[in-house]
Motif scaffolding. Structure first.
Motif, PDB file in Angstrom:
ATOM      1  N   TYR A 135       0.825  -1.195   0.000  1.00  0.00           N
ATOM      2  CA  TYR A 135       0.000   0.000   0.000  1.00  0.00           C
ATOM      3  C   TYR A 135       0.868   1.258   0.000  1.00  0.00           C
ATOM      4  CZ  TYR A 135      -4.534  -2.274   0.374  1.00  0.00           C
ATOM      5  OH  TYR A 135      -5.683  -2.991   0.098  1.00  0.00           O
ATOM      6  N   GLY A 136       2.040   1.172   0.605  1.00  0.00           N
ATOM      7  CA  GLY A 136       2.947   2.313   0.560  1.00  0.00           C
ATOM      8  C   GLY A 136       3.338   2.665  -0.864  1.00  0.00           C
ATOM      9  N   ASP A 137       3.620   1.663  -1.686  1.00  0.00           N
ATOM     10  CA  ASP A 137       3.939   1.929  -3.096  1.00  0.00           C
ATOM     11  C   ASP A 137       2.751   2.569  -3.815  1.00  0.00           C
ATOM     12  OD1 ASP A 137       6.457   0.857  -2.764  1.00  0.00           O
ATOM     13  OD2 ASP A 137       5.956  -1.093  -3.641  1.00  0.00           O
TER      14      ASP A 137
ATOM     15  N   LEU B 203       2.644   6.368  -5.560  1.00  0.00           N
ATOM     16  CA  LEU B 203       2.213   6.674  -6.927  1.00  0.00           C
ATOM     17  C   LEU B 203       1.245   7.857  -6.930  1.00  0.00           C
ATOM     18  CD1 LEU B 203       1.350   4.175  -9.734  1.00  0.00           C
ATOM     19  CD2 LEU B 203      -0.096   6.159  -9.360  1.00  0.00           C
ATOM     20  N   LEU B 204       0.337   7.892  -5.937  1.00  0.00           N
ATOM     21  CA  LEU B 204      -0.603   9.011  -5.871  1.00  0.00           C
ATOM     22  C   LEU B 204       0.098  10.316  -5.526  1.00  0.00           C
ATOM     23  CD1 LEU B 204      -3.700   7.385  -4.113  1.00  0.00           C
ATOM     24  CD2 LEU B 204      -3.351   7.847  -6.550  1.00  0.00           C
TER      25      LEU B 204
ATOM     26  N   ASP C  87       3.067  11.071  -6.540  1.00  0.00           N
ATOM     27  CA  ASP C  87       3.636  11.457  -7.840  1.00  0.00           C
ATOM     28  C   ASP C  87       2.551  12.023  -8.755  1.00  0.00           C
ATOM     29  OD1 ASP C  87       5.164  11.744 -10.117  1.00  0.00           O
ATOM     30  OD2 ASP C  87       5.637   9.612 -10.343  1.00  0.00           O
ATOM     31  N   LEU C  88       1.410  11.348  -8.810  1.00  0.00           N
ATOM     32  CA  LEU C  88       0.329  11.792  -9.694  1.00  0.00           C
ATOM     33  C   LEU C  88      -0.113  13.214  -9.354  1.00  0.00           C
ATOM     34  CD1 LEU C  88      -1.622  10.913 -11.985  1.00  0.00           C
ATOM     35  CD2 LEU C  88      -3.162  10.069 -10.198  1.00  0.00           C
ATOM     36  N   ALA C  89      -0.124  13.539  -8.065  1.00  0.00           N
ATOM     37  CA  ALA C  89      -0.587  14.858  -7.636  1.00  0.00           C
ATOM     38  C   ALA C  89       0.382  15.977  -7.994  1.00  0.00           C
ATOM     39  CB  ALA C  89      -0.843  14.852  -6.132  1.00  0.00           C
ATOM     40  N   THR C  90       1.607  15.632  -8.425  1.00  0.00           N
ATOM     41  CA  THR C  90       2.549  16.671  -8.841  1.00  0.00           C
ATOM     42  C   THR C  90       2.297  17.140 -10.261  1.00  0.00           C
ATOM     43  OG1 THR C  90       4.224  15.116  -9.686  1.00  0.00           O
ATOM     44  CG2 THR C  90       4.307  15.671  -7.327  1.00  0.00           C
ATOM     45  N   HIS C  91       1.439  16.433 -10.994  1.00  0.00           N
ATOM     46  CA  HIS C  91       1.155  16.789 -12.384  1.00  0.00           C
ATOM     47  C   HIS C  91      -0.149  17.565 -12.460  1.00  0.00           C
ATOM     48  CE1 HIS C  91       4.248  14.049 -14.033  1.00  0.00           C
ATOM     49  NE2 HIS C  91       3.943  13.301 -12.984  1.00  0.00           N
TER      50      HIS C  91
END
Length: 321
Positions: A109-111, A115-116, A118-122
């Motif tokens: 779940y940490g991985d 990912l989320l 990272d996604l929120a930086t776009h």
């Protein structure tokens, strides 16, 4: 489950004419999936028949994700008119079964949380907004389908007003891409590095980043222990620097999503003849009641207390036998 009539000519035109095609999966929509095997190479055939389904949002989002370094199925071939898409194969190893058998939930779940982050930086993709109108329309599925399924005539105006009182907390000042079905059965572990692969993102919208955390941590199909939920919320908040406003958004979106899911599962039973989904309702109710205990949701909690007695909060099929 057999492929649609146009599948074989479609595959032949793409150089997969000698492949074997076998059922892989279906889901709650009209989409179906088949594995395509030709010697050592494999692919996945998506059958998304129009007019019920539209392949364009899936294809556009797969390409958007790929361009930003996320692992989505490659688009190997497309026939929009027939609703056929040949996809790269991300394999069979899902986070769901891996967490169930290996038990290393914190790492897995940490991985997914990372990912989320990272996604929120776009900046959000070219998507429709996940706004108040959409949230109200989704929440309304509860009074439209679940309530009648258990014999309740609810106060619909009061329901809408209760959500209006809390939805400001769920509106993002800076929207991000929200995949909207980000949970353990849609996350693949690909290759020896077990890189996360993404599925089922055709309904993506531009909205609040807390929504995909709700999808993951209040999973309708898998029990997520509250300790895992709290640890993952802390991980996301520590990585992004968000604070109490984010937590309030998380619980409002949790309640909204869970109310919507209860309505959808009742609809799948009553309208679509798929009763297996309502068996998941007790888990969804548990998540919903956890969210409703938060002070930010007091108006919505009050509506539920006045309209849905505890004995009607469960599997509607069992409750009406």
């Amino acid at each position: 489950m057999i492929p649609p009539p146009g599948a074989l000519p479609f595959l032949d035109a793409l150089g997969w004419g000698a492949a074997t095609v076998s059922p892989l999966a279906g889901d709650a929509s009209f989409r179906r999936y088949f594995r395509v095997v030709d010697g050592e190479r494999t692919a996945v055939l998506m059958d998304a028949p129009p007019p019920q389904e539209d392949t364009r949002p899936f294809v556009a989002m797969a390409r958007w994700l790929d361009e930003r370094g996320f692992l989505a199925p490659a688009i190997l071939g497309l026939d929009e008119a027939q609703g056929l898409v040949l996809l790269g194969d991300l394999g069979d190893v899902r986070l769901r079964e891996t967490a169930d058998t290996e038990g290393d939930e914190l790492a897995l779940y940490g991985d997914a949380i990372d990912l989320l982050v990272d996604l929120a930086t776009h900046p959000a993709g070219p998507l429709q907004p996940y706004d108040r109108a959409v949230m109200q329309r989704e929440a309304a599925l509860f009074v439209e389908w679940y309530c009648p399924a258990v014999g309740i005539v609810p106060d619909v105006a009061g329901y809408t007003a209760a959500w209006n009182a809390v939805l400001d907390h769920a509106l993002a000042a800076e929207p991000v891409t929200v995949l909207r079905d980000y949970h353990a059965e849609n996350l693949m572990l690909v290759g020896s590095a077990r890189r996360l692969g993404l599925l089922d993102f055709q309904d993506a919208l531009a909205g609040h980043p807390a929504y995909d955390l709700v999808s993951l941590l209040q999973d309708a199909r898998r029990d997520v222990d509250p300790s895992i939920e709290q640890a993952m919320l802390a991980r996301y908040m520590g990585a992004t620097g968000v604070g109490d406003d984010f937590l309030r958004a998380y619980h409002v979106l949790g309640a909204q999503r869970n109310a919507k899911i209860l309505g959808i599962f009742a609809r799948l039973w009553k309208r679509d003849g798929k009763p297996r989904y309502v068996g998941l309702c007790p888990r969804v109710w548990a998540y919903l009641e956890r969210d409703l205990s938060e002070p930010v949701l007091a108006p919505v909690a009050r509506w539920f207390d006045e309209n849905l007695p505890p004995e009607l909060r469960g599997d509607p099929l069992e409750l009406t036998r």
